[in-house]
Design an enzyme around this catalytic site. Structure first.
Site, PDB file in Angstrom:
ATOM      1  N   ARG A  66      24.894  -6.417 -46.171  1.00  0.00           N
ATOM      2  CA  ARG A  66      23.869  -6.311 -45.107  1.00  0.00           C
ATOM      3  C   ARG A  66      23.661  -7.666 -44.424  1.00  0.00           C
ATOM      4  O   ARG A  66      23.492  -7.755 -43.207  1.00  0.00           O
ATOM      5  CB  ARG A  66      22.557  -5.772 -45.691  1.00  0.00           C
ATOM      6  CG  ARG A  66      22.676  -4.316 -46.157  1.00  0.00           C
ATOM      7  CD  ARG A  66      21.400  -3.802 -46.775  1.00  0.00           C
ATOM      8  NE  ARG A  66      20.314  -3.725 -45.784  1.00  0.00           N
ATOM      9  CZ  ARG A  66      19.037  -3.568 -46.127  1.00  0.00           C
ATOM     10  NH1 ARG A  66      18.697  -3.484 -47.407  1.00  0.00           N
ATOM     11  NH2 ARG A  66      18.103  -3.497 -45.194  1.00  0.00           N
ATOM     12  N   GLN A 100       8.112  -4.600 -41.798  1.00  0.00           N
ATOM     13  CA  GLN A 100       8.687  -4.170 -43.070  1.00  0.00           C
ATOM     14  C   GLN A 100      10.166  -4.560 -43.113  1.00  0.00           C
ATOM     15  O   GLN A 100      10.802  -4.447 -44.162  1.00  0.00           O
ATOM     16  CB  GLN A 100       8.570  -2.651 -43.237  1.00  0.00           C
ATOM     17  CG  GLN A 100       7.130  -2.130 -43.232  1.00  0.00           C
ATOM     18  CD  GLN A 100       7.098  -0.621 -43.221  1.00  0.00           C
ATOM     19  OE1 GLN A 100       7.050   0.015 -44.291  1.00  0.00           O
ATOM     20  NE2 GLN A 100       7.140  -0.017 -42.039  1.00  0.00           N
ATOM     21  N   HIS A 118       8.079  -7.351 -46.545  1.00  0.00           N
ATOM     22  CA  HIS A 118       9.115  -6.974 -47.529  1.00  0.00           C
ATOM     23  C   HIS A 118      10.142  -8.084 -47.726  1.00  0.00           C
ATOM     24  O   HIS A 118      11.224  -7.840 -48.251  1.00  0.00           O
ATOM     25  CB  HIS A 118       9.812  -5.674 -47.102  1.00  0.00           C
ATOM     26  CG  HIS A 118       8.922  -4.475 -47.242  1.00  0.00           C
ATOM     27  ND1 HIS A 118       9.230  -3.257 -46.695  1.00  0.00           N
ATOM     28  CD2 HIS A 118       7.717  -4.311 -47.859  1.00  0.00           C
ATOM     29  CE1 HIS A 118       8.268  -2.390 -46.977  1.00  0.00           C
ATOM     30  NE2 HIS A 118       7.329  -3.012 -47.662  1.00  0.00           N
ATOM     31  N   CYS A 148      16.569 -26.550 -57.560  1.00  0.00           N
ATOM     32  CA  CYS A 148      16.614 -27.011 -58.962  1.00  0.00           C
ATOM     33  C   CYS A 148      18.033 -27.018 -59.498  1.00  0.00           C
ATOM     34  O   CYS A 148      18.261 -27.353 -60.670  1.00  0.00           O
ATOM     35  CB  CYS A 148      15.721 -26.122 -59.844  1.00  0.00           C
ATOM     36  SG  CYS A 148      16.390 -24.479 -60.134  1.00  0.00           S
ATOM     37  N   GLU A 214      10.370  10.164 -33.961  1.00  0.00           N
ATOM     38  CA  GLU A 214       9.886  11.519 -34.288  1.00  0.00           C
ATOM     39  C   GLU A 214       8.550  11.380 -34.996  1.00  0.00           C
ATOM     40  O   GLU A 214       8.192  10.286 -35.438  1.00  0.00           O
ATOM     41  CB  GLU A 214      10.897  12.226 -35.193  1.00  0.00           C
ATOM     42  CG  GLU A 214      11.149  11.462 -36.473  1.00  0.00           C
ATOM     43  CD  GLU A 214      12.460  11.858 -37.156  1.00  0.00           C
ATOM     44  OE1 GLU A 214      13.310  12.514 -36.549  1.00  0.00           O
ATOM     45  OE2 GLU A 214      12.615  11.471 -38.335  1.00  0.00           O
TER      46      GLU A 214
HETATM   47  N1  APR Z   1      13.280   4.229 -31.856  1.00  0.00           N
HETATM   48  C1  APR Z   1      12.115   4.552 -32.471  1.00  0.00           C
HETATM   49  N2  APR Z   1      12.041   5.034 -33.728  1.00  0.00           N
HETATM   50  C2  APR Z   1      13.206   5.209 -34.387  1.00  0.00           C
HETATM   51  C3  APR Z   1      14.463   4.902 -33.809  1.00  0.00           C
HETATM   52  C4  APR Z   1      14.463   4.397 -32.487  1.00  0.00           C
HETATM   53  N3  APR Z   1      15.601   4.075 -31.858  1.00  0.00           N
HETATM   54  N4  APR Z   1      15.433   5.204 -34.720  1.00  0.00           N
HETATM   55  C5  APR Z   1      14.808   5.664 -35.820  1.00  0.00           C
HETATM   56  N5  APR Z   1      13.474   5.685 -35.611  1.00  0.00           N
HETATM   57  C6  APR Z   1      12.434   6.086 -36.543  1.00  0.00           C
HETATM   58  C7  APR Z   1      12.809   7.259 -37.417  1.00  0.00           C
HETATM   59  O1  APR Z   1      12.436   8.483 -36.798  1.00  0.00           O
HETATM   60  C8  APR Z   1      11.989   6.992 -38.688  1.00  0.00           C
HETATM   61  O2  APR Z   1      10.719   7.640 -38.602  1.00  0.00           O
HETATM   62  O3  APR Z   1      12.220   5.003 -37.417  1.00  0.00           O
HETATM   63  C9  APR Z   1      11.768   5.484 -38.678  1.00  0.00           C
HETATM   64  C10 APR Z   1      12.542   4.759 -39.764  1.00  0.00           C
HETATM   65  O4  APR Z   1      12.050   5.207 -40.997  1.00  0.00           O
HETATM   66  P1  APR Z   1      12.714   4.662 -42.341  1.00  0.00           P
HETATM   67  O5  APR Z   1      14.193   4.786 -42.246  1.00  0.00           O
HETATM   68  O6  APR Z   1      11.988   5.302 -43.467  1.00  0.00           O
HETATM   69  O7  APR Z   1      12.402   3.085 -42.322  1.00  0.00           O
HETATM   70  P2  APR Z   1      11.022   2.385 -42.638  1.00  0.00           P
HETATM   71  O8  APR Z   1       9.879   3.240 -42.244  1.00  0.00           O
HETATM   72  O9  APR Z   1      11.110   1.022 -42.052  1.00  0.00           O
HETATM   73  O10 APR Z   1      11.070   2.269 -44.244  1.00  0.00           O
HETATM   74  C11 APR Z   1      10.014   1.576 -44.868  1.00  0.00           C
HETATM   75  O11 APR Z   1      11.170   1.712 -46.977  1.00  0.00           O
HETATM   76  O12 APR Z   1      13.207   1.643 -47.995  1.00  0.00           O
HETATM   77  C12 APR Z   1      12.050   0.939 -47.794  1.00  0.00           C
HETATM   78  O13 APR Z   1      11.795  -1.383 -47.809  1.00  0.00           O
HETATM   79  C13 APR Z   1      12.350  -0.336 -47.063  1.00  0.00           C
HETATM   80  O14 APR Z   1      11.062  -1.424 -45.355  1.00  0.00           O
HETATM   81  C14 APR Z   1      11.621  -0.179 -45.747  1.00  0.00           C
HETATM   82  C15 APR Z   1      10.548   0.834 -46.065  1.00  0.00           C
END
Ligand code: APR
EC number: 2.3.1.286
Length: 247
Positions: A66, A100, A118, A148, A214
């Protein structure tokens, strides 16, 4: 925005929370979308302290891939990142950005008042001296702490499941104080971030807005929820804020 309220709020008037969705159009995978990271690998194998104790090499390899992707040169901030940096520039001292995300796209877009709750993919923490250091190359069991010099004691400075997120006291204080809480690109699946909107609704007074592709798990808790791509919704929302001022 009534002036009396402005005078009372001592902290940032606007708190913005971002999740993986804001970086998706920059080419970084989200976690829970159909092709998300957690559909490719089990979080229990790469994103918990137990996983690291069990198989550190596997965890290092996951974050090395990553980190290399983020530094590949193809991943750049998008219009949503730059719109948030503009808002901070136009309203200095009024915007706190809580992410996050462990990528560095907000910094590269120019955001400065930024908290990585995070942690950060491009930093390492030493288990011996607790020293945090920039880390831009692969990490493995032969990597040495730059503070260290101990070998094999480094881990990526990322908050794993079951660990306490960073900066929580400052974040919670800002949520209670703010006049606007803007949540962008997060599924609302992971606490404590998923509970921030309730913190504002119950403890604070701010207007709450969600901009997400969404409906999230918490959409119904927001005063306003718009669905769409971050690169369309965020610049438009920032334009509106700058024209009208926060609600
Ligand atoms: N524009 C707007 N929203 C988007 C887009 C986009 N182009 N692409 C995806 N999304 C939305 C998705 O619909 C989803 O609701 O972003 C959200 C991403 O959700 P996750 O994949 O769950 O990511 P996140 O909410 O950041 O996860 C929170 O979970 O795994 C842990 O530590 C990790 O920080 C992360 C935390």
């Amino acid at each position: 925005m009534n002036d009396a309220r402005r005078n009372k709020s001592s902290g940032s008037r606007i708190v913005v929370l971002t999740g993986a969705g804001i970086s998706q159009e920059s080419g970084l995978s989200t976690f829970r979308d159909a092709d998300g990271i957690w559909s490719q690998v089990r979080l229990e194998d790469v994103a918990t302290p137990e996983a690291f104790d069990r198989d550190p090499a596997r965890v290092h390899a996951f974050y090395n891939a990553r980190r290399a992707g983020l530094l590949s040169g193809e991943i750049i901030p998008n219009a949503a990142h730059t719109a948030l940096a503009r808002l901070e520039r136009e309203w200095p001292g009024e915007v706190l950005l809580v992410t996050q995300n462990i990528d560095n796209l907000h910094e590269r877009a120019g955001s400065q008042n930024l908290l990585h709750m995070h942690g950060e993919l491009l930093k390492a923490r030493c288990l011996d001296c607790d020293g945090v250091q920039d880390w831009l190359q692969d990490m493995d069991l032969s990597s040495a702490c730059s503070q260290c010099q101990s070998v094999g004691s480094l881990r990526v400075d990322v908050v794993w499941f079951g660990e306490m997120p960073y900066h929580m006291p400052d974040i919670l204080a800002a949520l209670v104080e703010c006049d606007l809480f803007l949540s962008i690109g997060t599924s609302g699946a992971v606490y404590p971030a998923a509970g921030f909107v309730e913190e504002v609704r119950h403890q604070g007074r701010g207007h709450t807005v969600e901009l997400n592709m969404e409906p999230s798990e918490g959409s119904r808790l927001f005063h306003e929820a718009q669905q769409g791509r971050a690169t369309e919704l965020v610049p438009r929302y920032v334009e509106r804020l700058l024209a009208d001022g926060p609600p």
